[in-house]
Write a protein that holds these residues in place. Sequence first.
Motif, short mmCIF file in Angstrom:
data_model
loop_
_atom_site.label_atom_id
_atom_site.label_comp_id
_atom_site.label_asym_id
_atom_site.label_seq_id
_atom_site.Cartn_x
_atom_site.Cartn_y
_atom_site.Cartn_z
N ALA A 1 0.97 -1.38 0.05
CA ALA A 1 0.12 -0.14 -0.06
C ALA A 1 0.88 1.34 0.07
O ALA A 1 0.75 2.33 -0.88
CB ALA A 1 -0.94 -0.10 1.31
N VAL A 2 1.92 1.19 0.77
CA VAL A 2 2.81 2.44 0.77
C VAL A 2 3.51 2.68 -0.56
O VAL A 2 3.48 3.72 -1.03
CB VAL A 2 4.08 2.11 1.95
CG1 VAL A 2 5.01 3.21 1.62
CG2 VAL A 2 3.44 1.93 3.27
N PHE B 1 -2.93 17.67 2.92
CA PHE B 1 -2.33 16.29 2.90
C PHE B 1 -2.82 15.46 4.02
O PHE B 1 -3.14 14.29 3.88
CB PHE B 1 -0.64 16.29 3.11
CG PHE B 1 0.18 16.68 1.93
CD1 PHE B 1 -0.65 16.63 0.88
CD2 PHE B 1 1.33 17.28 2.01
CE1 PHE B 1 0.31 17.07 -0.33
CE2 PHE B 1 2.14 17.44 0.97
CZ PHE B 1 1.70 17.28 -0.02
N ALA B 2 -2.93 16.30 5.20
CA ALA B 2 -3.71 15.48 6.54
C ALA B 2 -5.21 15.10 6.02
O ALA B 2 -5.56 13.95 6.37
CB ALA B 2 -3.90 16.41 7.63
N LEU B 3 -5.84 15.83 5.42
CA LEU B 3 -7.31 15.48 4.95
C LEU B 3 -7.16 14.30 4.13
O LEU B 3 -7.95 13.28 4.22
CB LEU B 3 -8.10 16.67 4.29
CG LEU B 3 -9.12 16.64 3.69
CD1 LEU B 3 -10.40 16.06 4.75
CD2 LEU B 3 -9.70 17.61 2.69
N VAL B 4 -6.37 14.14 3.06
CA VAL B 4 -6.20 12.96 2.15
C VAL B 4 -5.94 11.83 2.99
O VAL B 4 -6.31 10.93 2.86
CB VAL B 4 -5.29 13.46 1.22
CG1 VAL B 4 -5.08 12.14 0.34
CG2 VAL B 4 -5.86 14.45 0.33
N PRO C 1 -7.77 7.49 3.04
CA PRO C 1 -7.16 7.16 4.37
C PRO C 1 -5.87 6.01 4.16
O PRO C 1 -5.96 5.17 3.17
CB PRO C 1 -8.13 6.48 5.22
CG PRO C 1 -9.23 5.93 4.33
CD PRO C 1 -9.12 6.81 3.06
N ALA C 2 -4.79 5.98 4.70
CA ALA C 2 -3.65 5.30 4.65
C ALA C 2 -3.91 3.78 5.15
O ALA C 2 -3.42 2.87 4.57
CB ALA C 2 -2.39 5.76 5.22
N SER C 3 -4.94 3.78 5.79
CA SER C 3 -5.36 2.37 6.42
C SER C 3 -6.14 1.73 5.56
O SER C 3 -6.17 0.47 5.67
CB SER C 3 -6.11 2.87 7.63
OG SER C 3 -7.39 3.37 7.51
#
Length: 219
Positions: free
Chosen positions: A81-82, A143-146, A152-154
């Motif tokens: 994912a990363v 960036f934080a919103l995205v 979401p990174a999760s």
Amino acid sequence: FLAAVHAHTLYHRLFVIVIMKVAVFAALVSSAAAFAPSAAPRAQTALAVSELELGVTEPLGVYDPLGWLESQPESFERRRAVERKHGRVAMAAIVGNIVHNNHIVFDGYLSPSNDLKFSDVPTGVSGIFTVPAEGLAQILAFFALVELAWMPASKYDGDYGVGYFGSNISDPEEKATKLNVELNNGRAAMLGIFGNMVAECSTGETMYEQYANGHVLPF
């Protein structure tokens, strides 16, 4: 005074080059487990195709020099994912860099209070240093919103419901082909944007200046 300015500029370039090399190394290490064989155990994923069957690039085949697939199999999905997200960001960065280096910019002001137009922002790495602190804060907030809400990174499968140019791909074989294309293009883009930044910091010329001056060779 000029000697001090030159020394400061040289130090800044060397510092950025070191940072870029560390970032390149980190990117390569983080994606070391990306090349996996199709015979490996299948990862649990929401995609219709196995993540472990994606990203195998011939003639390299299996590329796992640190042995993470054996020692840390539970971490593979997060690392994939990363890699996927970094590849997407790098592809956008490459396109944006090419567009800006061709002096294609928005009309109007980036910061009216600072009398700063979009056309005043220089191309290349130095452009970020002309953006006011308030503008950088807005970028970080976006960036934080995205990362936390919009995409979401999760969400490891990377499928955010937008489809492929607005359409869904139901055929697993076609989806696997396009996901392989995305992964490989993302890998190339990560190397490309880092290479461009390192070349700019080491030569003092932006992409546009290097091509304009015929400096297209690596040495």
